[in-house]
Design a protein around this motif. Structure first.
Motif, PDB file in Angstrom:
ATOM      1  N   UNK A 182      48.090   1.582 -13.141  1.00 46.64           N
ATOM      2  CA  UNK A 182      47.305   1.292 -11.952  1.00 46.64           C
ATOM      3  C   UNK A 182      46.769   2.608 -11.411  1.00 46.64           C
ATOM      4  N   UNK A 183      45.475   2.648 -11.198  1.00 54.39           N
ATOM      5  CA  UNK A 183      44.807   3.850 -10.703  1.00 54.39           C
ATOM      6  C   UNK A 183      44.069   3.485  -9.422  1.00 54.39           C
ATOM      7  N   UNK A 184      44.187   4.339  -8.422  1.00 56.40           N
ATOM      8  CA  UNK A 184      43.481   4.147  -7.152  1.00 56.40           C
ATOM      9  C   UNK A 184      42.269   5.077  -7.124  1.00 56.40           C
ATOM     10  N   UNK A 185      41.124   4.528  -6.759  1.00 52.65           N
ATOM     11  CA  UNK A 185      39.889   5.300  -6.628  1.00 52.65           C
ATOM     12  C   UNK A 185      39.477   5.292  -5.165  1.00 52.65           C
ATOM     13  N   UNK A 186      39.341   6.480  -4.589  1.00 56.24           N
ATOM     14  CA  UNK A 186      38.829   6.626  -3.234  1.00 56.24           C
ATOM     15  C   UNK A 186      37.340   6.946  -3.327  1.00 56.24           C
ATOM     16  N   UNK A 187      36.547   6.192  -2.603  1.00 59.30           N
ATOM     17  CA  UNK A 187      35.102   6.386  -2.662  1.00 59.30           C
ATOM     18  C   UNK A 187      34.530   6.189  -1.261  1.00 59.30           C
ATOM     19  N   UNK A 188      33.357   6.737  -1.006  1.00 58.80           N
ATOM     20  CA  UNK A 188      32.670   6.526   0.260  1.00 58.80           C
ATOM     21  C   UNK A 188      33.112   7.435   1.388  1.00 58.80           C
ATOM     22  N   UNK A 189      34.136   8.252   1.178  1.00 58.64           N
ATOM     23  CA  UNK A 189      34.649   9.094   2.265  1.00 58.64           C
ATOM     24  C   UNK A 189      33.628  10.126   2.718  1.00 58.64           C
ATOM     25  N   UNK A 190      32.862  10.662   1.774  1.00 58.06           N
ATOM     26  CA  UNK A 190      31.860  11.670   2.130  1.00 58.06           C
ATOM     27  C   UNK A 190      30.641  11.053   2.797  1.00 58.06           C
ATOM     28  N   UNK A 191      30.544   9.725   2.794  1.00 57.44           N
ATOM     29  CA  UNK A 191      29.447   9.011   3.449  1.00 57.44           C
ATOM     30  C   UNK A 191      29.867   8.432   4.794  1.00 57.44           C
ATOM     31  N   UNK A 192      31.146   8.567   5.138  1.00 55.37           N
ATOM     32  CA  UNK A 192      31.637   7.955   6.353  1.00 55.37           C
ATOM     33  C   UNK A 192      31.920   6.472   6.210  1.00 55.37           C
ATOM     34  N   UNK A 193      31.995   5.971   4.956  1.00 53.33           N
ATOM     35  CA  UNK A 193      32.332   4.569   4.701  1.00 53.33           C
ATOM     36  C   UNK A 193      33.479   4.526   3.690  1.00 53.33           C
TER      37      UNK A 193
END
Length: 298
Positions: free
Chosen positions: A261-272
């Motif tokens: 299981x891998x977690x992907x963090x996305x959207x943080x640099x866009x404020x979402x």
């Protein structure tokens, strides 16, 4: 945000021209995640009408249910960006699955997409939130040609030294093709200012849906950004289709020990900020992508 999805009474979907639903996928916060438009009954809409609605909604994708059988919980769907139809969209799939679970009750549904059959399991967690897990079509991944990756680096304004040599460039497929490039640092990933038209031209030439830019925090945790100029969008805050393809990338390169299981963090640099969970199985080339979705009030 919690939703009562215990009821399973029959649902009459709105007829066009109904106002599209709006959901944020891969988040519990309507101000986070990736917004998707949803048209629950598009049976009377032609291609031009669907493209017009997607452009008016203005999100990276709007999903249209063109046919459905509630008894078997099977739905035929199509996906449109503001500029064109795409074969598969992960965040709109999660958003639609959650919207259906809220109306039909949690359980299994099947989506017939232009990319193939996509089973989706929905359930309610202990906090009352609806989660959806899609199973992608079989994934694959191949090394990118230097001419492919070099052209993208030029459009991004990146140098070869900005890449992580342990994670080589690949073209990965999970319903659509995505070029995977791994940044050597979180700072490099955060600093994204690219040639919109130049990157769009390269992507159209190769038939790529997004460029999946990643940075590896740990073997089980990645950060991602997905430029999407071919869809008329600078960047996607959460890209389920690219996450599915990335599962195939990790499996092909042996970068995880499945089942993983891998977690992907996305959207943080866009404020979402968005959270995508992918499960990779050694006996199955398909990736399972899990996320939450919540309605957006406009």
């Amino acid at each position: 945000m919690t939703t009562d999805v215990s009821g399973t009474s029959p649902v009459t979907f709105p007829r066009p021209p109904a106002e599209p639903l709006r959901y944020a996928a891969f988040t519990h916060d309507p101000a986070g995640g990736n917004p998707a438009g949803i048209v629950l009954d598009a049976s009377a809409l032609d291609d031009a009408a669907m493209l017009t609605i997607a452009a008016e909604v203005g999100y990276s994708e709007t999903v249209f249910v063109t046919d459905h059988d509630e008894a078997s919980r099977r739905f035929r769907v199509r996906y449109f960006s503001p500029l064109a139809e795409v074969a598969f969209c992960g965040h709109a799939t999660v958003a639609l699955a959650v919207a259906l679970a809220e109306r039909l009750g949690p359980g299994e549904i099947v989506l017939d997409t232009p990319a193939g059959e996509i089973p989706v399991a929905t359930r309610v967690d202990g906090a009352g939130a609806v989660l959806a897990t899609l199973t992608s079509v079989p994934t694959r991944s191949r090394p990118a040609l230097s001419t492919e990756s070099d052209a993208v680096l030029t459009a991004l304004g990146w140098a070869p030294g900005d890449l992580d040599p342990a994670l080589p460039p690949h073209v990965a497929f999970g319903g659509n093709d995505h070029l995977v490039l791994a940044a050597a640092s979180r700072a490099r990933l955060a600093d994204l200012d690219y040639d919109f038209e130049g990157l769009a031209e390269v992507m159209r030439r190769h038939g790529w849906t997004t460029v999946h830019l990643v940075w590896r925090e740990s073997p089980e945790r990645f950060h991602a950004r997905d430029p999407f100029p071919v869809g008329g969008v600078v960047e996607d805050p959460a890209t389920g289709a690219a996450a599915a393809a990335f599962g195939g990338y990790l499996r092909t390169l042996g970068l995880v020990t499945p089942p993983a299981t891998v977690v992907i963090r996305q959207g943080e640099d866009m404020g979402r900020p968005s959270v995508l969970r992918i499960d990779v199985d050694p006996q199955d080339a398909r990736t399972r992508v899990t996320g939450q979705a919540v309605p957006i009030t406009v």
